[in-house]
Design a protein around this motif. Structure first.
Motif, PDB file in Angstrom:
ATOM      1  N   ILE A   1       0.837  -1.213   0.000  1.00 40.84           N
ATOM      2  CA  ILE A   1       0.000   0.000   0.000  1.00 40.84           C
ATOM      3  C   ILE A   1       0.869   1.260   0.000  1.00 40.84           C
ATOM      4  CG2 ILE A   1      -1.695   1.340   1.354  1.00 40.84           C
ATOM      5  CD1 ILE A   1      -2.751  -1.365   2.417  1.00 40.84           C
ATOM      6  N   TYR A   2       1.922   1.257   0.847  1.00 44.92           N
ATOM      7  CA  TYR A   2       2.685   2.496   1.063  1.00 44.92           C
ATOM      8  C   TYR A   2       4.056   2.523   0.383  1.00 44.92           C
ATOM      9  CZ  TYR A   2      -0.968   3.071   4.566  1.00 44.92           C
ATOM     10  OH  TYR A   2      -2.180   3.176   5.189  1.00 44.92           O
TER      11      TYR A   2
ATOM     12  N   SER B   1      -2.005   6.667   0.095  1.00 41.59           N
ATOM     13  CA  SER B   1      -2.942   5.738  -0.553  1.00 41.59           C
ATOM     14  C   SER B   1      -4.245   6.462  -0.883  1.00 41.59           C
ATOM     15  CB  SER B   1      -3.226   4.559   0.384  1.00 41.59           C
ATOM     16  OG  SER B   1      -3.924   5.009   1.542  1.00 41.59           O
TER      17      SER B   1
ATOM     18  N   ARG C   1     -10.416   2.188  -0.178  1.00 40.28           N
ATOM     19  CA  ARG C   1     -10.000   1.173   0.788  1.00 40.28           C
ATOM     20  C   ARG C   1     -11.196   0.819   1.689  1.00 40.28           C
ATOM     21  NH1 ARG C   1      -4.467   2.942   3.445  1.00 40.28           N
ATOM     22  NH2 ARG C   1      -4.673   0.804   4.251  1.00 40.28           N
TER      23      ARG C   1
END
Ligand code: DQA
Length: 148
Positions: free
Chosen positions: A21-22, A101, A106
């Protein structure tokens, strides 16, 4: 022109936490990246990171009369903190919210951003580049405001 660049909880764990994700780059790389953008654009930047909500409130308050604008990624506090929202409102500085993100793609609970209510712009899902966009946006925004 001086900007406060404020990062919230767990962003010091970049490069370790949820790399899918990061990304792979760590917090120091993020700061180096933003510092280069600021240097290239004649912007003075002060960097802060805290895992504590009250400390983030103190940092935002300290921007009053000490900065021209704020770039903030409140991380998880984005979705819970009225105190951070109120602090940004209190200092009356142009503030841009950044998320690495895309918080709107999400979990459901990430779709609420309290701080966005006090921000002149929200940038999400652009990775580290989002911070660059925020800095450049604020530069133009503050320069325009100064001419008025
Ligand atoms: C984040 C998104 C938040 O939902 C999360 O809690 C973070 C980081 C981001 O940069 O994408 O810690 O703000």
């Amino acid at each position: 022109m001086k900007l406060f660049i404020i990062n919230g909880p767990n962003l010091n764990m970049l490069g370790i936490r949820e790399k899918g994700i990061y990304g792979n780059q760590d917090y120091d790389s993020l700061i180096g990246y933003i510092r280069d953008v600021c240097d290239d654009n004649n912007i003075e930047a002060e960097f802060f990171q805290s895992n504590h909500e009250g400390e983030l409130v103190d940092i935002i308050q300290s921007a009053y009369k000490n900065a021209d604008g704020i770039v903030i990624n409140p991380a998880a506090y984005t979705h819970t903190s009225i105190a951070i929202l109120d602090a940004v409102k209190a200092v009356m500085l142009p503030t841009v919210e950044v998320h690495i993100s895309n918080i709107y793609e999400r979990e459901e609970f990430r779709r609420v951003s309290y701080v966005s209510l006090a921000c002149v712009k929200s940038i999400y899902g652009h990775g580290f580049e989002g911070y660059k966009e925020a800095v450049l946006f604020l530069k133009e925004y503050i320069e325009k405001a100064e001419k008025r």
